[in-house]
Design a protein around this motif. Structure first.
Motif, PDB file in Angstrom:
ATOM      1  N   LYS A 150      33.879 -24.808   4.997  1.00 56.49           N
ATOM      2  CA  LYS A 150      33.276 -26.034   4.475  1.00 56.49           C
ATOM      3  C   LYS A 150      33.256 -25.817   2.990  1.00 56.49           C
ATOM      4  O   LYS A 150      32.953 -24.630   2.631  1.00 56.49           O
ATOM      5  CB  LYS A 150      32.064 -26.170   5.207  1.00 56.49           C
ATOM      6  CG  LYS A 150      31.787 -26.617   6.487  1.00 56.49           C
ATOM      7  CD  LYS A 150      30.467 -27.247   6.754  1.00 56.49           C
ATOM      8  CE  LYS A 150      30.176 -26.303   8.143  1.00 56.49           C
ATOM      9  NZ  LYS A 150      28.689 -26.433   8.466  1.00 56.49           N
ATOM     10  N   CYS A 184      35.774 -33.804  -0.543  1.00 51.28           N
ATOM     11  CA  CYS A 184      34.575 -33.082  -0.817  1.00 51.28           C
ATOM     12  C   CYS A 184      33.718 -33.746   0.023  1.00 51.28           C
ATOM     13  O   CYS A 184      33.202 -34.770  -0.079  1.00 51.28           O
ATOM     14  CB  CYS A 184      33.893 -32.685  -2.238  1.00 51.28           C
ATOM     15  SG  CYS A 184      32.604 -31.609  -2.072  1.00 51.28           S
ATOM     16  N   GLN A 185      33.310 -32.824   1.246  1.00 49.89           N
ATOM     17  CA  GLN A 185      32.240 -33.566   2.207  1.00 49.89           C
ATOM     18  C   GLN A 185      30.890 -33.302   1.833  1.00 49.89           C
ATOM     19  O   GLN A 185      30.300 -34.296   2.089  1.00 49.89           O
ATOM     20  CB  GLN A 185      32.489 -32.804   3.581  1.00 49.89           C
ATOM     21  CG  GLN A 185      33.930 -33.360   4.242  1.00 49.89           C
ATOM     22  CD  GLN A 185      33.970 -32.705   5.545  1.00 49.89           C
ATOM     23  OE1 GLN A 185      33.916 -31.549   5.776  1.00 49.89           O
ATOM     24  NE2 GLN A 185      33.764 -33.732   6.575  1.00 49.89           N
ATOM     25  N   LEU A 233      39.137 -26.956  -2.884  1.00 48.27           N
ATOM     26  CA  LEU A 233      38.871 -27.761  -1.793  1.00 48.27           C
ATOM     27  C   LEU A 233      40.224 -27.638  -1.020  1.00 48.27           C
ATOM     28  O   LEU A 233      40.035 -27.559   0.336  1.00 48.27           O
ATOM     29  CB  LEU A 233      38.864 -29.341  -2.103  1.00 48.27           C
ATOM     30  CG  LEU A 233      37.649 -29.719  -2.719  1.00 48.27           C
ATOM     31  CD1 LEU A 233      37.758 -31.293  -3.350  1.00 48.27           C
ATOM     32  CD2 LEU A 233      36.555 -29.922  -1.628  1.00 48.27           C
ATOM     33  N   ASP A 234      41.266 -27.373  -1.613  1.00 51.23           N
ATOM     34  CA  ASP A 234      42.588 -27.064  -1.057  1.00 51.23           C
ATOM     35  C   ASP A 234      42.374 -25.628  -0.170  1.00 51.23           C
ATOM     36  O   ASP A 234      42.891 -25.761   1.021  1.00 51.23           O
ATOM     37  CB  ASP A 234      43.572 -27.011  -1.904  1.00 51.23           C
ATOM     38  CG  ASP A 234      45.075 -27.374  -1.090  1.00 51.23           C
ATOM     39  OD1 ASP A 234      45.057 -28.182  -0.213  1.00 51.23           O
ATOM     40  OD2 ASP A 234      45.948 -26.668  -1.561  1.00 51.23           O
ATOM     41  N   ASN A 248      40.242 -25.997   2.910  1.00 50.21           N
ATOM     42  CA  ASN A 248      40.876 -26.788   3.866  1.00 50.21           C
ATOM     43  C   ASN A 248      41.905 -25.748   4.600  1.00 50.21           C
ATOM     44  O   ASN A 248      41.732 -25.618   5.592  1.00 50.21           O
ATOM     45  CB  ASN A 248      41.812 -27.627   3.466  1.00 50.21           C
ATOM     46  CG  ASN A 248      40.684 -29.217   3.488  1.00 50.21           C
ATOM     47  OD1 ASN A 248      39.864 -29.327   4.018  1.00 50.21           O
ATOM     48  ND2 ASN A 248      41.131 -30.023   2.559  1.00 50.21           N
ATOM     49  N   GLN A 249      42.714 -25.006   3.888  1.00 48.72           N
ATOM     50  CA  GLN A 249      43.589 -24.023   4.250  1.00 48.72           C
ATOM     51  C   GLN A 249      42.944 -22.881   5.139  1.00 48.72           C
ATOM     52  O   GLN A 249      43.562 -22.393   6.230  1.00 48.72           O
ATOM     53  CB  GLN A 249      44.487 -23.576   3.273  1.00 48.72           C
ATOM     54  CG  GLN A 249      45.251 -24.480   2.511  1.00 48.72           C
ATOM     55  CD  GLN A 249      46.330 -25.362   3.379  1.00 48.72           C
ATOM     56  OE1 GLN A 249      46.766 -24.724   4.069  1.00 48.72           O
ATOM     57  NE2 GLN A 249      46.683 -26.390   3.074  1.00 48.72           N
TER      58      GLN A 249
END
Ligand code: C2E
Ligand code: MG
Ligand code: MG
Ligand code: MG
Length: 278
Positions: free
Chosen positions: A232, A252-253, A223-224, A227-228
């Protein structure tokens, strides 16, 4: 050789070996005929936004209905299709079925993208993009309603060629997901090279969310990383409400799994869409 086939873990003696060889030959025979007899079909598994269970897309998953009526799951014939050079033909067939599904959904006012799986070995084929473009034109589907999920193949991947292909696919207007992320080739060493929009967290990490700290950390890390690097992230194989809540807590989306729906027929997918509309 035989040992490359999933499910054939060890062979006890020569009689077993012989049986395996005969079985493999007759299955390969059946598999070749399956194309002519149009025995492949797809099911669509919904992908949802975890905050509100709204539909964000579908994944097209192939099934093989044999002459005797039994249905074979991809895990039981894709390794054979790959080992025998039929995988390109199969994925091509699935792409066509996926285009038909998109048209069907659009006709029902459903505009969620449908992803299909492609082996990285096929992407290394220089004619892949041309073929893809032709089929999209032939079916007259808007590429933004298609998405490619690249899966690991048994062939040694050449990252530069895969990455080049993925770039070309995204230039067509399609999204690209790295499937089963965290396993196999989709390792950290290569992620910055691969062009994609989405990382799919492999089911094994979701399944063991509760039982292992290590798997917890892997999900945090993916997830990190997502994001970085601007990906998605979607979690596969979400089966319980507890897993969903844990994933939400981690930020988490998106999710996909039996908690929301099993792979569905087209008509079930239409029904799901009306209940989980955007
Ligand atoms: P995948 O792309 O990672 O697809 C997800 C698999 O997990 C699917 O299995 C799906 O039915 C299953 N699944 C989804 N949610 C859950 C859950 O909550 N719990 C559990 N236990 N399983 C869940 P399926 O349909 O058997 O497909 C297996 C694999 O076969 C796929 O994994 C994909 O790698 C491959 N595959 C499927 N269709 C195609 C295709 O058209 N072409 C190629 N090359 N590979 C395909
Ligand atoms: Mg997939
Ligand atoms: Mg997957
Ligand atoms: Mg998987």
């Amino acid at each position: 050789g035989l040992s490359r086939l999933k499910g054939v873990h060890y062979i006890e003696n020569n009689a077993d070996l012989e049986k395996q060889v005969v079985y493999r030959h007759s299955m390969l025979d059946d598999l070749r005929k399956a194309f002519l007899q149009q025995q492949f079909f797809i099911l669509l598994q919904p992908k949802v936004r975890l905050t509100d269970d709204r539909l964000v897309g579908f994944e097209s998953l192939v099934r093989w209905r044999k002459t005797d009526g039994s249905v074979v799951a991809p895990g039981d014939f894709i390794p054979l299709a790959e080992a025998s050079g039929l995988i390109g033909k199969l994925d091509n067939q699935v792409l066509r079925l996926t285009c038909e599904a998109v048209k069907y959904l659009n006709a029902h006012d459903i505009y969620a993208p449908v992803s299909f799986n492609a082996c990285s070995s096929e992407l290394m084929n220089s004619s892949y993009i041309m073929n893809l473009t032709q089929i999209i034109r032939e079916y007259d589907v808007d590429p933004r309603y298609l998405e490619l999920e690249v899966t690991e193949s048994q062939a040694a991947p050449e990252y530069q060629r895969i990455s080049g292909a993925l770039e070309g696919i995204m230039a067509l207007g399609m999204d690209v997901s790295i499937d089963d992320f965290g396993t196999g080739y989709s390792s950290l060493a290569h992620i910055t090279d691969l062009k994609a929009t989405t990382l799919k967290i492999d089911r094994t990490f979701v399944t063991r969310l509760n039982t292992s700290h290590e798997h917890n950390y892997v999900i945090d890390m993916i997830l990190d990383l997502g994001n970085q690097l601007g990906f998605k992230v979607i979690a596969e194989g979400v089966e319980t409400e507890e897993q969903k809540q844990q994933l939400l807590q981690k930020g988490c989306q998106y999710g996909q799994g039996y908690l929301f729906a099993k792979p569905l027929t087209l008509d079930e997918a239409v029904l799901f869409s009306s209940v989980h509309a955007k």
